[in-house]
Design a protein around this motif. Sequence first.
Motif, short mmCIF file in Angstrom:
data_model
loop_
_atom_site.label_atom_id
_atom_site.label_comp_id
_atom_site.label_asym_id
_atom_site.label_seq_id
_atom_site.Cartn_x
_atom_site.Cartn_y
_atom_site.Cartn_z
N UNK A 1 49.84 -57.66 76.05
CA UNK A 1 50.12 -59.10 75.93
C UNK A 1 51.33 -59.34 75.03
N UNK A 2 51.37 -58.69 73.88
CA UNK A 2 52.47 -58.91 72.94
C UNK A 2 53.79 -58.39 73.48
N UNK A 3 53.73 -57.32 74.27
CA UNK A 3 54.95 -56.80 74.90
C UNK A 3 55.46 -57.78 75.96
N UNK A 4 54.57 -58.29 76.78
CA UNK A 4 54.96 -59.23 77.83
C UNK A 4 55.57 -60.50 77.24
N UNK A 5 55.13 -60.89 76.06
CA UNK A 5 55.66 -62.10 75.41
C UNK A 5 56.91 -61.82 74.60
N UNK A 6 57.34 -60.57 74.54
CA UNK A 6 58.54 -60.23 73.82
C UNK A 6 58.38 -60.19 72.32
N UNK A 7 57.14 -60.13 71.83
CA UNK A 7 56.89 -60.13 70.39
C UNK A 7 57.02 -58.74 69.80
N UNK A 8 56.83 -57.72 70.63
CA UNK A 8 57.07 -56.35 70.20
C UNK A 8 57.90 -55.68 71.29
N UNK A 9 58.67 -54.67 70.93
CA UNK A 9 59.55 -54.03 71.92
C UNK A 9 58.78 -53.27 72.98
N UNK A 10 59.38 -53.16 74.16
CA UNK A 10 58.75 -52.44 75.27
C UNK A 10 58.88 -50.93 75.05
#
Length: 216
Positions: free
Chosen positions: A207-216
């Motif tokens: 979820x946090x990756x999809x929202x751009x809050x943490x790097x992929x």
Amino acid sequence: MSFPRSRLSRFLFQARRWIAAPTAVLILAGCASTTEITTRHSNDEGTAPARSLLLVAQSPEPATRRVWEEVCQPIFQSNALSVHLAHQVRPVWYEDGGKQALLRWLRDQPYDRALIVDLTALLLSPPRMTESRDLNPMNSDMRQEPTWQIGIGGKLEKPKEPDAQQSYEAEFFDKSGRPLWTGVARTHEANNRKAIARSQCRALHQVLTERGLIPK
């Protein structure tokens, strides 16, 4: 009738494999856990992905905090994101002012973000157990509920037990203590702390990756 020793040895070896296989499956199934994430609040527009993250398990039990954070660290860790554990850098944060004091402390630390997951439900919801039965015949009406029932095609089927589900609050803060994202992690079949942590953090990472809050 007697078997030659070599044939008997092969038979016993195969029998052990047949018995061990379903046992291993049952152990893995007992530790299985799945998590669904529901977003409650998001304020991530124009926010750059985190470069360093503090993982925080919120629980009065130090052992629970340690297990959750250590299991989750490799899930979030990457070349683009360094991950730190609250039980290592601030072991007594829960006893020393709680979450608000921890967020104030975060302002002067080298961590961009903090992910806090409330694990209190682990204390309030004990592991699912089967219903107890009174084995005293004097207290029994001599009626027994069937533990098996006839299914489609005349096959015996064991009744399905209700799904165990627990809900956990999850919050993602920036360095100033502002919530960038909040949600609820609903974990099913949660009967093992490591399985719970692994399931939750994989879902939260996605979820946090999809929202751009943490790097992929």
